[in-house]
Design a protein around this motif. Sequence first.
Motif: not given
Length: 144
Positions: A100-108, A77-84, A89-90
């Motif tokens: 550097k992995v971005i998981l959401g706004p201001q979350v890395e 089950k994938t996340s709503v916003n995905g991974l950068l 996007k991967v």
Amino acid sequence: MSVKPVKHREEHILIVTDGKGHREINLQDKTYSLGRGVKCNIVLQSQFVSRHHATLIRREEEDSNYYRIIDGDSEGKTSVNGLLVNGKKVRFHDLKHGDKVILGPQVEAVYQYREYDIFPTIPPDDPYDITLIDPAMIDVEEEY
């Protein structure tokens, strides 16, 4: 006197920045879950990440060990916003030092791989242990 061998050390570090601030996590386990859910191994403080946003899996190969990050949970089950990862996007990515992995706004999260050797020290009862003091290192208070 017997010579102790040099010990080789490897560390896998995940530096997480979220609503809680900045923290370093020393990765040692085989798997980790990342997300805002309280059951996650690494809880992320943000309403913009999924309850189970990503999974880290330790991969062991003959010449190296590394972590793979996968979008979502272990059941697919994938996340709503995905991974950068590094701006792309991967669905999954084999982490390398500095990624550097971005998981959401201001979350890395930044992955670091540290490798070093620990050299044995001379025991304190060594008869040849001599400490030399340079007179220039000593502060002398002058009286006026």
